[in-house]
Write an enzyme that holds these catalytic residues in place. Structure first.
Site, PDB file in Angstrom:
ATOM      1  N   THR A   1       0.883  -1.173   0.000  1.00  0.00           N
ATOM      2  CA  THR A   1       0.000   0.000   0.000  1.00  0.00           C
ATOM      3  C   THR A   1       0.913   1.214   0.000  1.00  0.00           C
ATOM      4  OG1 THR A   1      -1.645  -1.216   1.265  1.00  0.00           O
ATOM      5  CG2 THR A   1      -1.878   1.181   1.170  1.00  0.00           C
TER       6      THR A   1
ATOM      7  N   LYS B   1      -7.255   1.766  -3.002  1.00  0.00           N
ATOM      8  CA  LYS B   1      -6.856   1.100  -1.756  1.00  0.00           C
ATOM      9  C   LYS B   1      -6.854   2.104  -0.585  1.00  0.00           C
ATOM     10  CE  LYS B   1      -4.646  -1.447   1.312  1.00  0.00           C
ATOM     11  NZ  LYS B   1      -5.059  -2.604   2.038  1.00  0.00           N
TER      12      LYS B   1
ATOM     13  N   LYS C   1       0.566   5.150   8.216  1.00  0.00           N
ATOM     14  CA  LYS C   1       1.143   5.464   6.889  1.00  0.00           C
ATOM     15  C   LYS C   1       0.049   5.604   5.835  1.00  0.00           C
ATOM     16  CE  LYS C   1       2.154   1.866   4.665  1.00  0.00           C
ATOM     17  NZ  LYS C   1       1.491   0.894   3.805  1.00  0.00           N
TER      18      LYS C   1
HETATM   19  P1  NAP Z   1       5.544  -6.313   7.174  1.00  0.00           P
HETATM   20  O1  NAP Z   1       5.208  -7.546   7.919  1.00  0.00           O
HETATM   21  O2  NAP Z   1       6.239  -5.208   7.903  1.00  0.00           O
HETATM   22  O3  NAP Z   1       6.399  -6.744   5.887  1.00  0.00           O
HETATM   23  C1  NAP Z   1       7.127  -5.858   5.097  1.00  0.00           C
HETATM   24  C2  NAP Z   1       8.396  -6.591   4.705  1.00  0.00           C
HETATM   25  O4  NAP Z   1       9.142  -5.799   3.771  1.00  0.00           O
HETATM   26  C3  NAP Z   1       9.293  -6.840   5.919  1.00  0.00           C
HETATM   27  O5  NAP Z   1       9.610  -8.219   5.981  1.00  0.00           O
HETATM   28  C4  NAP Z   1      10.505  -5.958   5.621  1.00  0.00           C
HETATM   29  O6  NAP Z   1      11.741  -6.484   6.056  1.00  0.00           O
HETATM   30  C5  NAP Z   1      10.506  -5.913   4.120  1.00  0.00           C
HETATM   31  N1  NAP Z   1      11.215  -4.736   3.639  1.00  0.00           N
HETATM   32  C6  NAP Z   1      10.941  -3.437   3.887  1.00  0.00           C
HETATM   33  N2  NAP Z   1      11.794  -2.656   3.241  1.00  0.00           N
HETATM   34  C7  NAP Z   1      12.631  -3.473   2.571  1.00  0.00           C
HETATM   35  C8  NAP Z   1      13.719  -3.256   1.680  1.00  0.00           C
HETATM   36  N3  NAP Z   1      14.117  -2.003   1.396  1.00  0.00           N
HETATM   37  N4  NAP Z   1      14.348  -4.326   1.148  1.00  0.00           N
HETATM   38  C9  NAP Z   1      13.940  -5.581   1.453  1.00  0.00           C
HETATM   39  N5  NAP Z   1      12.903  -5.856   2.272  1.00  0.00           N
HETATM   40  C10 NAP Z   1      12.275  -4.805   2.820  1.00  0.00           C
HETATM   41  O7  NAP Z   1       4.252  -5.676   6.523  1.00  0.00           O
HETATM   42  P2  NAP Z   1       2.978  -6.401   5.873  1.00  0.00           P
HETATM   43  O8  NAP Z   1       1.887  -6.454   6.879  1.00  0.00           O
HETATM   44  O9  NAP Z   1       3.407  -7.637   5.167  1.00  0.00           O
HETATM   45  O10 NAP Z   1       2.552  -5.290   4.822  1.00  0.00           O
HETATM   46  C11 NAP Z   1       3.257  -5.080   3.609  1.00  0.00           C
HETATM   47  C12 NAP Z   1       2.522  -3.975   2.830  1.00  0.00           C
HETATM   48  O11 NAP Z   1       1.185  -4.406   2.568  1.00  0.00           O
HETATM   49  C13 NAP Z   1       2.400  -2.659   3.597  1.00  0.00           C
HETATM   50  O12 NAP Z   1       2.434  -1.598   2.676  1.00  0.00           O
HETATM   51  C14 NAP Z   1       1.029  -2.767   4.257  1.00  0.00           C
HETATM   52  O13 NAP Z   1       0.478  -1.497   4.532  1.00  0.00           O
HETATM   53  C15 NAP Z   1       0.257  -3.526   3.199  1.00  0.00           C
HETATM   54  N6  NAP Z   1      -0.865  -4.374   3.667  1.00  0.00           N
HETATM   55  C16 NAP Z   1      -0.841  -5.042   4.861  1.00  0.00           C
HETATM   56  C17 NAP Z   1      -1.926  -5.837   5.237  1.00  0.00           C
HETATM   57  C18 NAP Z   1      -1.978  -6.602   6.540  1.00  0.00           C
HETATM   58  O14 NAP Z   1      -3.087  -6.963   6.971  1.00  0.00           O
HETATM   59  N7  NAP Z   1      -0.856  -6.890   7.177  1.00  0.00           N
HETATM   60  C19 NAP Z   1      -3.018  -5.962   4.390  1.00  0.00           C
HETATM   61  C20 NAP Z   1      -3.002  -5.317   3.169  1.00  0.00           C
HETATM   62  C21 NAP Z   1      -1.920  -4.525   2.815  1.00  0.00           C
HETATM   63  P3  NAP Z   1      12.086  -6.738   7.606  1.00  0.00           P
HETATM   64  O15 NAP Z   1      11.656  -8.161   7.815  1.00  0.00           O
HETATM   65  O16 NAP Z   1      13.542  -6.518   7.732  1.00  0.00           O
HETATM   66  O17 NAP Z   1      11.280  -5.749   8.410  1.00  0.00           O
END
Ligand code: NAP
Length: 291
Positions: free
Chosen positions: A95, A171, A239
């Protein structure tokens, strides 16, 4: 397809797992390698950098935390735009900012990438595991047609909202709604507690009435269990709401969203950003003088 997958957190890991299980050849990269290990056990190959994940793929997917992470993954000197093979389709499923999505699509038009699509999702980790996500797509229609089989593994509803950035804008509309509903659930739960009601019985009544929704079930059951672990991190909701207020509508047009944004920031300041969004209840409890 040969797929490069960048970002294996709460959402990225189960989504990539589905593609591996569907028989695609997947190379995965994540900042913290440990979070990608379960995917390696399923047959993914480890990519030690964004560049390694992006080289020689049919499709590159980013599922990262913040717009700055997305911008760096695409635009760094050794990023996706620089290293991708001619004809590669890149999909940002994080997102992120509609403006950034438009910029990346323009950059793609001047280089070897076939297209950069914005395709953020809704449905949470459970939807990611089950392949039932709702996918909001913006960008080139021909590129979307080519990756439809891949998106069908991840979601049951794929809607093309229009040109680049429109998937992210749709979104963010979703997130404004999610924020207001989550805050409503937290307020209702705190009110039920204060009234001395039994949370499970209240949910039994609520879920079959007009207030019923997956979000009600998700947040209420976690609150009843005293569980503030994230399905969706409160820092990520903050965010999203900042992006919505900057790029979709201002605080006068989205007053509830602006209030929930301020409450999310208060939770991040008090508890850190990695709690689940149900931690919004702490602001209501603090106001009531309860814990
Ligand atoms: P998350 O658990 O924080 O996962 C994000 C991943 O990206 C982490 O593993 C992080 O690494 C990795 N990352 C960030 N920057 C990076 C970089 N520069 N190079 C390599 N890896 C990197 O978040 P999430 O819940 O999966 O969400 C991901 C996205 O989808 C976000 O934008 C969120 O708003 C969106 N989203 C989330 C949900 C939900 O319910 N969780 C639903 C829909 C959409 P590290 O392991 O080192 O932190």
């Amino acid at each position: 397809m040969r797929i490069g997958w960048i970002g294996t957190g709460l959402m990225g890991a189960p989504m990539a797992a589905r593609l591996i299980e569907a028989g695609h050849q997947v190379g995965v990269h994540n900042r913290t390698r440990a979070k990608a290990e379960p995917l390696l056990a399923l047959g993914a190959e480890w990519a030690g950098s964004v560049a390694e994940a992006a080289r020689d793929r049919d499709v590159v997917v980013t599922m990262l935390s913040y717009p700055q992470d997305v911008a760096a993954a695409y635009e760094a000197p050794d990023g996706i735009v620089a290293v991708a093979a001619p004809g590669t389709i890149a999909i940002d499923m994080s997102t992120s900012s509609p403006g950034l999505a438009r910029r990346l699509a323009e950059v793609a038009a001047g280089g070897p990438l076939a297209a950069v699509l914005d395709a953020p999702v809704s449905g949470g980790p459970a939807g990611a595991r089950g392949g039932t996500l709702s996918i909001f797509v913006g960008g080139d229609a021909d590129a979307l047609a080519r990756i439809q089989p891949l998106l069908a593994v991840l979601g049951t509803t794929v809607v093309h909202h229009g040109p680049a950035g429109s998937g992210q804008a749709a979104k963010l509309v979703n997130q404004a709604l999610v924020a207001n509903v989550t805050q409503g659930v937290c307020e209702a739960f705190a009110a039920a507690e204060a009234a001395g009601l039994e949370p499970d019985r209240v949910l039994e009544s609520l879920r079959v009435g007009v207030a019923g929704s997956p979000l009600l079930d998700f947040a209420w059951t976690r609150l009843a269990a005293g569980d503030l672990e994230p399905g969706f991190k409160v820092a990520h909701l903050a965010k999203d709401l900042r992006l919505a207020l900057d790029e979709v509508g201002d605080a006068r047009e989205l007053p509830g969203t602006a209030q929930v944004y301020a409450l999310c920031q208060a939770v991040v300041d008090a508890l850190g950003g990695d709690r689940g969004t149900q931690a919004l209840i702490t602001t209501t409890r603090n106001s009531r003088g309860t814990q």
